[in-house]
Write a protein that holds these residues in place. Structure first.
Motif, PDB file in Angstrom:
ATOM      1  N   SER A  29       0.821  -1.202   0.000  1.00  0.00           N
ATOM      2  CA  SER A  29       0.000   0.000   0.000  1.00  0.00           C
ATOM      3  C   SER A  29       0.861   1.261   0.000  1.00  0.00           C
ATOM      4  O   SER A  29       0.558   2.242  -0.693  1.00  0.00           O
ATOM      5  N   ALA A  33       0.758   4.186  -2.796  1.00  0.00           N
ATOM      6  CA  ALA A  33       0.351   5.528  -2.390  1.00  0.00           C
ATOM      7  C   ALA A  33       1.239   6.620  -2.962  1.00  0.00           C
ATOM      8  O   ALA A  33       0.812   7.773  -3.077  1.00  0.00           O
ATOM      9  N   GLU A  83      -6.263  -3.199   3.320  1.00  0.00           N
ATOM     10  CA  GLU A  83      -4.996  -2.469   3.433  1.00  0.00           C
ATOM     11  C   GLU A  83      -4.540  -1.938   2.076  1.00  0.00           C
ATOM     12  O   GLU A  83      -4.129  -0.776   1.949  1.00  0.00           O
ATOM     13  N   LYS A  86      -6.525   1.089   0.774  1.00  0.00           N
ATOM     14  CA  LYS A  86      -6.259   2.393   1.389  1.00  0.00           C
ATOM     15  C   LYS A  86      -5.521   3.300   0.423  1.00  0.00           C
ATOM     16  O   LYS A  86      -5.778   4.504   0.352  1.00  0.00           O
ATOM     17  N   ALA A  87      -4.596   2.725  -0.321  1.00  0.00           N
ATOM     18  CA  ALA A  87      -3.806   3.517  -1.251  1.00  0.00           C
ATOM     19  C   ALA A  87      -4.451   3.602  -2.617  1.00  0.00           C
ATOM     20  O   ALA A  87      -4.386   4.641  -3.278  1.00  0.00           O
ATOM     21  N   ASP A  88      -5.037   2.500  -3.063  1.00  0.00           N
ATOM     22  CA  ASP A  88      -5.558   2.445  -4.425  1.00  0.00           C
ATOM     23  C   ASP A  88      -6.779   1.533  -4.451  1.00  0.00           C
ATOM     24  O   ASP A  88      -6.649   0.306  -4.381  1.00  0.00           O
ATOM     25  N   GLY A 252     -11.422   0.130   3.131  1.00  0.00           N
ATOM     26  CA  GLY A 252     -10.043   0.507   2.847  1.00  0.00           C
ATOM     27  C   GLY A 252      -9.967   1.862   2.172  1.00  0.00           C
ATOM     28  O   GLY A 252      -9.147   2.720   2.535  1.00  0.00           O
ATOM     29  N   ILE A 253     -10.824   2.080   1.177  1.00  0.00           N
ATOM     30  CA  ILE A 253     -10.857   3.381   0.498  1.00  0.00           C
ATOM     31  C   ILE A 253     -11.198   4.484   1.495  1.00  0.00           C
ATOM     32  O   ILE A 253     -10.584   5.556   1.489  1.00  0.00           O
ATOM     33  N   GLY A 256      -8.221   5.181   3.668  1.00  0.00           N
ATOM     34  CA  GLY A 256      -7.220   5.928   2.904  1.00  0.00           C
ATOM     35  C   GLY A 256      -7.613   7.379   2.742  1.00  0.00           C
ATOM     36  O   GLY A 256      -6.766   8.288   2.825  1.00  0.00           O
ATOM     37  N   GLU A 259      -7.007   9.126   6.149  1.00  0.00           N
ATOM     38  CA  GLU A 259      -5.579   9.309   6.421  1.00  0.00           C
ATOM     39  C   GLU A 259      -4.977  10.388   5.517  1.00  0.00           C
ATOM     40  O   GLU A 259      -4.185  11.226   5.973  1.00  0.00           O
ATOM     41  N   THR A 260      -5.338  10.364   4.243  1.00  0.00           N
ATOM     42  CA  THR A 260      -4.800  11.346   3.303  1.00  0.00           C
ATOM     43  C   THR A 260      -5.283  12.749   3.651  1.00  0.00           C
ATOM     44  O   THR A 260      -4.513  13.718   3.609  1.00  0.00           O
ATOM     45  N   PHE A 369     -11.176   9.149  -3.947  1.00  0.00           N
ATOM     46  CA  PHE A 369     -11.735   8.267  -2.920  1.00  0.00           C
ATOM     47  C   PHE A 369     -13.256   8.204  -3.038  1.00  0.00           C
ATOM     48  O   PHE A 369     -13.837   7.119  -3.043  1.00  0.00           O
TER      49      PHE A 369
END
Length: 405
Positions: A29, A33, A83, A86-88, A252-253, A256, A259-260, A369
Motif C-alpha cells: 500500500s 500511495a 490495506e 487504502k492507497a488504491d 479501505g478506500i 485511505g 488518512e490522506t 476516494f
C-alpha cells in the motif's frame, strides 16, 4: 507506476502469520500511495501494479503452502484487501476479485478440481479475472465432443487484460443450468474490450468481453461429474463472500481518504481567518469532524471483522453448511454492506469540509476516494441489503440464495 517498489522481498523470509501478511500488504500500500493520484488520472492498464502484487506474495495468499502459497484464510484476505485499497481502490478491488475467482474452483468444483486449480495457481502465480455478470443475457454453452464451447458477451470482466486466467460463466443451451470454467486469458475467441470509462475504479480493467466459441475441456466444468452438477449448500456462499470483499475495499478506500485528508489538514490546510485559531488542527469543528468520521469507520471495521470471522467458520467446514446457517450469515453481511457503503460515502464526501478549497486541486487527487466508492457501491442497490436485514428482524425471514442475496 512508482519505481519505489521494495527490492528486498525476495531476500526476506516470507510472512508466516496473518499479522505479518497484513504488514506485507501495508508495504504494498505504501508503494502504491506514492503515485496513486497520478496513476488514477492516467488510467493506464495496471500491469506493473499486478506484478507488485505477485512480487509481494499477496497473489498466492490463499494458496496451499505445499505449492508455494501462504495458506491463509478469508479473514486475512479481507484485511489484506482493505490495506491495499487504502492507497488504491482499483488495485484493492482487483486483488479482492482475484481471491474470489481463485476460490471459485473450491466453491463450485469437486475436490479433485479445486486441488488441481489451487496447486497450479500457487505454483504459477496466476492472477485471476472473471467474465461473470448475472445481469447480462447469459453466455450460451454447447457441447462439442469432449469440449464445452462458450459463446456470447459480458458487459463487465474485471481484471481482463491483467489476468493470466479467466473464470467463465454460461448456461447450457436450452436449459437453466449454469456452468463455470477457468480458461487461459489468451484463449482463442476471448476478446477483452477497451470500454471501461467510468468516473471511479478506473484501473480495474472492468470492460466488456466477447466469447466467440471459447473452448475448454468438459473436465474443467466446475462441480460436474459425468455431465451432472453435484450441488452443495456451500455453493451458495458466493454472494456473502463476494459482498464481504466489497465491504473491505470500501472500508479501505474510506480509511485511505481519512488518512490522506488528515495529512493534508496537518500540513497544508489554513485555519479560518475569523476563527481565532492559528492552526487548522486547533479548529473545534475540524477536530469534531475527524473524531466523528473516525468513530464511524472504526465501528464499521469492527463489524466487518466480526462478520468475516463468522463466515470463516462456514468455510472451515463446507460440508456442514446448512441453508439456515448460510441465510443467517447473509443477513449479517447485508448489514455490514449497508453500513460500509454509508460510512465510505460519507467520509469521501466530508473530508473536503476539513481540508479546504485548495484541497480540490486535481494534483491532490482527493476526489478519487469518493469517485471510487460511489462507482462500485452502485453494483447492487444497498436498499435491498437493508431489506434483507429488516425482513429478518420483523419476520425471522432468511434470504433465499440468488445472484445478489
Amino acid at each position: 507506476m512508482s519505481t519505489a517498489t521494495p527490492t528486498d522481498w525476495h531476500t526476506r523470509p516470507a510472512p508466516a502469520t496473518a499479522e505479518e501478511w497484513i504488514a506485507r500488504a501495508a508495504e504494498v500500500s505504501a508503494v502504491l500511495a506514492t503515485d496513486a493520484a497520478a496513476r488514477d488520472r492516467a488510467g493506464a492498464t495496471p500491469h506493473a501494479e499486478i506484478q507488485l502484487l505477485k512480487d509481494s506474495g499477496l497473489v498466492t495468499l490463499l494458496g496451499p503452502v505445499e505449492h508455494g502459497g501462504a495458506g491463509q484464510d478469508w479473514t486475512t484476505a479481507y484485511r489484506v484487501v482493505r490495506e491495499v485499497a487504502k492507497a488504491d481502490g482499483s488495485i484493492g478491488q482487483l486483488l479482492g476479485y482475484h481471491y474470489l475467482w481463485n476460490w471459485a474452483a473450491r466453491l463450485f468444483g469437486t475436490r479433485e478440481q479445486w486441488e488441481h486449480v489451487e496447486a497450479e495457481a500457487a505454483r504459477n502465480q496466476w492472477f485471476f479475472g472473471g467474465a461473470v455478470n448475472p445481469r447480462d443475457q447469459d453466455v450460451v454453452v454447447t457441447e462439442d465432443g469432449e469440449d464445452l464451447v462458450f459463446t456470447g458477451r459480458k458487459t463487465f470482466s474485471t481484471g481482463s487484460k491483467v489476468s493470466d486466467v479467466t473464470v467463465l460463466e454460461g448456461v447450457f443451451a436450452g436449459t437453466d443450468q449454469h456452468v463455470f470454467a477457468i480458461v487461459p486469458s489468451d484463449s482463442a475467441g476471448l476478446t477483452f474490450h477497451d470500454d471501461w470509462d467510468n468516473i471511479g475504479q478506473r484501473l480495474t480493467e472492468s470492460g466488456g468481453v466477447t466469447l466467440d466459441g471459447v473452448r475448454t475441456p468438459w473436465s474443467s466444468a466446475a462441480g460436474y461429474v459425468d455431465g451432472k452438477f453435484q450441488p452443495r449448500v456451500y455453493n451458495t456462499l458466493n454472494v456473502p463472500t463476494i459482498q464481504l470483499v466489497f465491504v473491505n475495499f470500501y472500508l479501505g478506500i474510506a480509511a485511505g481518504a481519512l488518512e490522506t485528508a488528515a495529512t493534508y489538514t496537518r500540513t497544508k490546510s489554513r485555519s479560518w481567518l475569523h476563527g481565532g485559531y492559528d492552526r487548522a488542527t486547533d479548529e473545534p469543528y475540524v477536530i469534531d469532524v475527524y473524531g466523528d468520521l473516525t468513530a464511524k469507520l472504526w465501528a464499521a471495521e469492527a463489524l466487518a471483522d466480526a462478520v468475516a470471522a463468522e463466515g470463516q467458520r462456514l468455510h472451515d467446514d463446507p460440508d456442514a453448511v446448512t441453508p439456515e446457517a448460510r441465510g443467517a450469515f447473509e443477513v449479517r453481511v447485508a448489514a455490514i454492506k449497508a453500513r460500509a457503503t454509508d460510512v465510505a460515502l460519507e467520509i469521501g464526501n466530508r473530508i473536503f469540509e476539513v481540508t479546504g478549497a485548495r484541497s480540490t486541486a486535481t494534483a491532490e487527487g482527493l476526489d478519487r476516494f469518493w469517485r471510487n466508492v460511489r462507482t462500485h457501491t452502485l453494483h447492487d442497490p444497498v436498499a435491498y441489503k437493508r431489506r434483507e436485514v429488516g425482513r429478518w428482524v420483523l419476520e425471522g425471514e432468511l434470504p433465499e440464495p440468488t445472484w445478489y442475496s
